[in-house]
Scaffold this motif. Sequence first.
Motif, PDB file in Angstrom:
ATOM      1  N   ASN A  42       0.820  -1.217   0.000  1.00 18.03           N
ATOM      2  CA  ASN A  42       0.000   0.000   0.000  1.00 18.03           C
ATOM      3  C   ASN A  42       0.851   1.263   0.000  1.00 18.03           C
ATOM      4  O   ASN A  42       0.448   2.297   0.533  1.00 18.03           O
ATOM      5  CB  ASN A  42      -0.941  -0.006   1.208  1.00 18.03           C
ATOM      6  N   TRP A  84       3.058   6.912  -1.029  1.00 18.47           N
ATOM      7  CA  TRP A  84       1.855   7.708  -0.790  1.00 18.47           C
ATOM      8  C   TRP A  84       1.475   7.540   0.671  1.00 18.47           C
ATOM      9  O   TRP A  84       2.196   6.897   1.431  1.00 18.47           O
ATOM     10  CB  TRP A  84       0.716   7.355  -1.758  1.00 18.47           C
ATOM     11  N   HIS A 123      -4.795   7.356  -4.176  1.00 20.86           N
ATOM     12  CA  HIS A 123      -3.702   7.202  -3.214  1.00 20.86           C
ATOM     13  C   HIS A 123      -3.561   8.503  -2.433  1.00 20.86           C
ATOM     14  O   HIS A 123      -3.042   9.492  -2.936  1.00 20.86           O
ATOM     15  CB  HIS A 123      -2.392   6.862  -3.940  1.00 20.86           C
TER      16      HIS A 123
END
Length: 285
Positions: free
Chosen positions: A168, A187, A240
């Motif tokens: 992620n 991010w 994101h």
Amino acid sequence: YKIPDESTIPNNQFGDLIKYGKELVVHTYKYIGPEVEDPKMRYAGNNLSCQSCHLDAGTKAYSAPFVGIYGNFPQYRPREDVIGTLADRINGCMQRSMNGKPLPVESKEMKAMEAYIYWLSQGVPVGAKVEGTSLAEVNRKMIQTTKADPVKGKVVYDTHCASCHGANGEGIKNDGLANGYLYPPLWGDDSYNKGAGMYRTLKAMDFIKANMPLGATHENPILTDEEAYNVAAFMNMNEHQRPEKANREKDFPDAAVKAPDAYIEGKDSIDRKFGPFGQFIKTNK
């Protein structure tokens, strides 16, 4: 270009400043990060370091290295539409890539970074164009007619990037608090903000192609141009979440020199984010 040998750093107060400058570039979070003990020293807003982007302490070719750039300042910056100093440029990074606030120009930290860049630029004449001191420009024909595909970019990310930067985009932290990242987040709250150069598709693509995944170089890239293009678009997708940059709508005030991939949600055409970019690239007739 030639990276000066550390044995040439003088053994005096100026040499100490150069060494501190390098230390700040490598371990930014340790001295001016958001978790340092002294609240007055919390200038960076995230736990990245300068060398998260300017690799190998600002010495790796085609990762916007600092070698030889001292003589390029003062310089015109289209993003701000002003003639800026080296300190202004460093503070641009502080407020964008580091999502923080400007370092006082007279601070020891600013002077140390300037001294380190000065030392890395030994022997390079003012205004000289040095190969490898910017980013490598990836195939500009492709991006003029082809749109970046973040769905394909996710496949590239999962295959080549997630093992270091996290499934992620969360990165991998060094052990312990205020120790920054082994591999930086791409991010999320602790990453660069939307005013950073890395938020721009073409800028990110050029960086990725010559430097990522780890081990890639300009001469021996690992990703294709298309893969770098698509993964840059995936990395910076609106889905994101990342910090906003205050007053970003004031970037590139002069339309004549606006970067083709300078994109602000709600203000610019989405094509400035995903392409095709041909309509925005000005050719010198």
